[in-house]
Each structure stands twice: as structure tokens, then as C-alpha cells.
Design an enzyme around this catalytic site. Sequence first.
Site, PDB file in Angstrom:
ATOM      1  CB  CYS A 114      21.777  47.955  51.360  1.00 11.51           C
ATOM      2  SG  CYS A 114      23.393  47.257  51.766  1.00 11.51           S
ATOM      3  NE  ARG A 153      27.530  49.167  56.058  1.00 13.66           N
ATOM      4  CZ  ARG A 153      27.637  47.910  55.616  1.00 13.66           C
ATOM      5  NH1 ARG A 153      28.710  47.520  54.937  1.00 13.66           N
ATOM      6  NH2 ARG A 153      26.666  47.047  55.849  1.00 13.66           N
ATOM      7  CG  HIS A 180      27.430  44.706  44.547  1.00 11.73           C
ATOM      8  ND1 HIS A 180      28.797  44.763  44.605  1.00 11.73           N
ATOM      9  CD2 HIS A 180      26.979  44.762  45.813  1.00 11.73           C
ATOM     10  CE1 HIS A 180      29.176  44.864  45.867  1.00 11.73           C
ATOM     11  NE2 HIS A 180      28.093  44.859  46.625  1.00 11.73           N
ATOM     12  CB  ALA A 181      27.140  42.808  38.119  1.00 13.65           C
ATOM     13  CG  HIS A 188      26.583  51.182  50.654  1.00 11.62           C
ATOM     14  ND1 HIS A 188      27.670  50.564  51.205  1.00 11.62           N
ATOM     15  CD2 HIS A 188      25.513  50.417  51.003  1.00 11.62           C
ATOM     16  CE1 HIS A 188      27.279  49.481  51.865  1.00 11.62           C
ATOM     17  NE2 HIS A 188      25.974  49.378  51.765  1.00 11.62           N
TER      18      HIS A 188
HETATM   19  P1  NAD Z   1      22.429  42.025  62.508  1.00  6.55           P
HETATM   20  O1  NAD Z   1      23.572  41.235  62.967  1.00  6.55           O
HETATM   21  O2  NAD Z   1      22.370  43.483  62.822  1.00  6.55           O
HETATM   22  O3  NAD Z   1      21.058  41.382  63.024  1.00  6.55           O
HETATM   23  C1  NAD Z   1      20.816  40.014  63.024  1.00  6.55           C
HETATM   24  C2  NAD Z   1      20.041  39.657  64.268  1.00  6.55           C
HETATM   25  O4  NAD Z   1      19.760  38.255  64.249  1.00  6.55           O
HETATM   26  C3  NAD Z   1      20.796  39.938  65.573  1.00  6.55           C
HETATM   27  O5  NAD Z   1      19.929  40.546  66.486  1.00  6.55           O
HETATM   28  C4  NAD Z   1      21.223  38.548  66.044  1.00  6.55           C
HETATM   29  O6  NAD Z   1      21.304  38.460  67.456  1.00  6.55           O
HETATM   30  C5  NAD Z   1      20.076  37.708  65.531  1.00  6.55           C
HETATM   31  N1  NAD Z   1      20.408  36.298  65.364  1.00  6.55           N
HETATM   32  C6  NAD Z   1      21.638  35.737  65.158  1.00  6.55           C
HETATM   33  N2  NAD Z   1      21.506  34.396  65.045  1.00  6.55           N
HETATM   34  C7  NAD Z   1      20.188  34.116  65.210  1.00  6.55           C
HETATM   35  C8  NAD Z   1      19.441  32.924  65.219  1.00  6.55           C
HETATM   36  N3  NAD Z   1      20.032  31.727  65.036  1.00  6.55           N
HETATM   37  N4  NAD Z   1      18.103  33.001  65.398  1.00  6.55           N
HETATM   38  C9  NAD Z   1      17.488  34.190  65.587  1.00  6.55           C
HETATM   39  N5  NAD Z   1      18.156  35.368  65.598  1.00  6.55           N
HETATM   40  C10 NAD Z   1      19.489  35.325  65.404  1.00  6.55           C
HETATM   41  O7  NAD Z   1      22.350  41.805  60.906  1.00  6.55           O
HETATM   42  P2  NAD Z   1      21.667  42.759  59.835  1.00  6.55           P
HETATM   43  O8  NAD Z   1      22.669  43.770  59.416  1.00  6.55           O
HETATM   44  O9  NAD Z   1      20.346  43.200  60.327  1.00  6.55           O
HETATM   45  O10 NAD Z   1      21.512  41.745  58.624  1.00  6.55           O
HETATM   46  C11 NAD Z   1      20.429  40.848  58.513  1.00  6.55           C
HETATM   47  C12 NAD Z   1      20.263  40.452  57.062  1.00  6.55           C
HETATM   48  O11 NAD Z   1      19.960  41.630  56.303  1.00  6.55           O
HETATM   49  C13 NAD Z   1      21.500  39.829  56.411  1.00  6.55           C
HETATM   50  O12 NAD Z   1      21.082  38.909  55.442  1.00  6.55           O
HETATM   51  C14 NAD Z   1      22.153  41.011  55.724  1.00  6.55           C
HETATM   52  O13 NAD Z   1      22.983  40.644  54.667  1.00  6.55           O
HETATM   53  C15 NAD Z   1      20.929  41.781  55.255  1.00  6.55           C
HETATM   54  N6  NAD Z   1      21.146  43.207  55.020  1.00  6.55           N
HETATM   55  C16 NAD Z   1      21.924  43.959  55.879  1.00  6.55           C
HETATM   56  C17 NAD Z   1      22.107  45.300  55.600  1.00  6.55           C
HETATM   57  C18 NAD Z   1      22.981  46.157  56.474  1.00  6.55           C
HETATM   58  O14 NAD Z   1      23.615  47.075  55.956  1.00  6.55           O
HETATM   59  N7  NAD Z   1      23.057  45.939  57.760  1.00  6.55           N
HETATM   60  C19 NAD Z   1      21.494  45.897  54.498  1.00  6.55           C
HETATM   61  C20 NAD Z   1      20.652  45.121  53.696  1.00  6.55           C
HETATM   62  C21 NAD Z   1      20.500  43.772  53.951  1.00  6.55           C
END
Ligand code: NAD
Length: 341
Positions: free
Chosen positions: A141, A169, A195-196, A220
Site C-alpha cells: 500500500c 498506521r 519502501h524505497a 497512512h
Molecule cells: P489478512 O490477514 O487480513 O488476510 C489474509 C487471509 O488469508 C485471512 O483470511 C487468512 O485466514 C487467510 N489465510 C491465512 N493462511 C492461509 C492459507 N494457508 N491458505 C489460505 N488462506 C489463508 O491479510 P491482508 O492484510 O489482507 O494481507 C494480505 C496480503 O496483502 C499481504 O501480503 C499483505 O502484506 C498485503 N497487503 C496488505 C495491506 C493491508 O494494509 N492490510 C495493504 C496492501 C497489501
Amino acid sequence: MRIRVGLNGYGTIGKRVAMAVMKQDDMELVGIVKKSYDYSVEQARAMNMKIYVPSEAEAKSFEAAGVKVEGTLKDLLASVNVIIDATPGGVGAQYKPLYAAARVRQIYQGGEKKDIAQVSFSSLCNYSQALGKESARVVSCNTTGLLRIICGVNSKVGVRRVRAVIVRRGADPREVKRGPINSVELDPPKAPSHHALDVQSVIPVDIVTVAVAIPTTLMHVHHVTLKLERSVTKADVISILESTPRIMLVNSERSGITGTAGIIEAARDVRMRYDVPELVVFEDSIHVDGDEVMLFQAIHQESIVVPENVDAVRALAEIEEDPQRSIAKTDQSLGLNKRLW
Ligand code: NAD
């Protein structure tokens, strides 16, 4: 032809991306993979999503709740062209061999290491590089927010150097185990922050970032300084940003919005889940000194990467070669770029 898409990991990012895919007329969401049963399964079923589980073992918690699943991840992989992995950071890497064996195109999220995919992806910066590739990683993000401003400005006036202070955040609203923190926490305590490097995984720009985490869950905020190839005026910058998709200006004086609470409150009235996938730039914070531009921008971490995931599907599946056309199609389907204030 409609691209058949599967989604693994129905959490914060996954549920938003799944709904966004359902809104595309050139894609079909074949199913979602959910690891354990909870209320969100019922909501997904109410939206006619088909539920799969990672393996037979997980089906039990669903059966106990009276839900018959469609099959396992392997079954889903057998009937899709593209799998979007939105599992927690690092888990996607464990699934990669399974995806590769099924010969499906793969989209990963920013929590994975950059070498998981052939290309790190940002729609405004390098859509064309992802065309026809087997795998792409939609960057995080914060990185998506930085890349929007850099590539948006760079498309009109060259960007020579970027310096940014990232105020993160502390946790997402649902992450009860990560917050609240009572600190302005250097995160990480060393410079530059990752991040960079993540920005440089997409474009070769001179950039240094530092980051702190604070006790808020909403958004953020970045303070960004761009050194440009020529002098500009504040009016030039405003005009560039106004003409860039997925960037929204907020005029504090007119709207009364002076921070993330105001942005989220405005979104609460008109947007589902108060999602703001656009990068929000505080217009009155733009300060121009010759070839140097400074500004504050806000990023809704839970939704900013959603349109990027949709574009990544189009790029990998090569159903749209023109980045601008994909961006416009995605944005129109998701109702983006409409003023909230
Ligand atoms: P999250 O924990 O909210 O969601 C992940 C989901 O995957 C959950 O529902 C969990 O139960 C499920 N899960 C866990 N292990 C699993 C498995 N082995 N098989 C299938 N499902 C499984 O996480 P998120 O915040 O949605 O993050 C997901 C990705 O997106 C990460 O790589 C994160 O870095 C990235 N991301 C997150 C954000 C944020 O702010 N939340 C922003 C941008 C990118």
C-alpha cells in the site's frame, strides 16, 4: 473472452479484490479459498461466491457449520486462468509451487518478497512490463501510494529525486492483536526504510524513505519531496495531479478536511466500507520552490491496491494492451475518481 479468476486468502485485501473482480465484465470470479469458517463465509455466499478450502483438512470446520464447499484449492486451480494470492505475507511463497504446477498465471501481494514474481507491478508505472507474464507482485500500500505520485508527475515532468517520510498506521481496524501502540515508533529504526527499495523494484528512481508507525488505524500519511527536471508552479502541479487517474486532491480550506479522519468520514457517507482506493493529496500542503515540490498525501491501506490487482489480471492475461484503457475500465467499474468532497 472472460478471464477466469480464483482468489486465495479472503481477508482484508482478498475480500475487496474478490468483489472488484466480480464487477469486471471481462472477468469471472470462479471461487474464493477460505481457510476457516467465520461470518465472512456467509457474506461471500450471499454474494454468490463459490467457497473452496486450502485442502480436505479444512473442510471440516465448514461442514460443522453446515456449509458444503465446492472443493479444494487444487480443484479451483484446475478451472482458472489467473490466481490472485492475498494470503498473509510469506504464505504466497509456500503456495507458488502448487500454482506453477497448475500452470496458472499468478498475482501476489506486497507482503511477499520481490523475487516471487517476474514483475513488481504498479498500473501507472509499468503495466506494459507485465503483459503476458506468468506472475506479478502488486506492491504494498505505501509503495503503491509513492509510485502513483512519482509516475503521475513523471509522465508530465521528469522526476529526478524523491525523499519521503512515511507515517504508517499502527494496525488495520480488524487487527486486534497488533494495536494499540503507545509510541511514535521508528519502523524501521534505520534509514532508508524498505519502501524505497520496493519503489525501485518497479522503477529506477533516486529515492530515500524513512518511516514511523503511530497509533491510528485509518490511513497512512506521507510527506513527499520531489526534485523535478525543471521548475514548475503550484498551478502546474495541481493540474498534473487533477489529470492523473487514481489521484484525488482535497482542498482543506474549502472542504474543512485537514486529516485522515475527515477523509474517512467523507468516505463513510458514500463509499462501501469507507474504501478510498485513490491516493489523496492535500492540495493546500503543496509547496513549490522552483524545481522542488513538497506535499502531504494519504493512503487508505486496506483498499489502495485493489484496482492494481484488477489491472494486473488484465495485463497477465493480455486482454488489454493499453494501460490507460485498463485503468479507465477498472476505475469506472469501481466508481473511482469521483470527488468525495
Ligand atoms: P489478512 O490477514 O487480513 O488476510 C489474509 C487471509 O488469508 C485471512 O483470511 C487468512 O485466514 C487467510 N489465510 C491465512 N493462511 C492461509 C492459507 N494457508 N491458505 C489460505 N488462506 C489463508 O491479510 P491482508 O492484510 O489482507 O494481507 C494480505 C496480503 O496483502 C499481504 O501480503 C499483505 O502484506 C498485503 N497487503 C496488505 C495491506 C493491508 O494494509 N492490510 C495493504 C496492501 C497489501
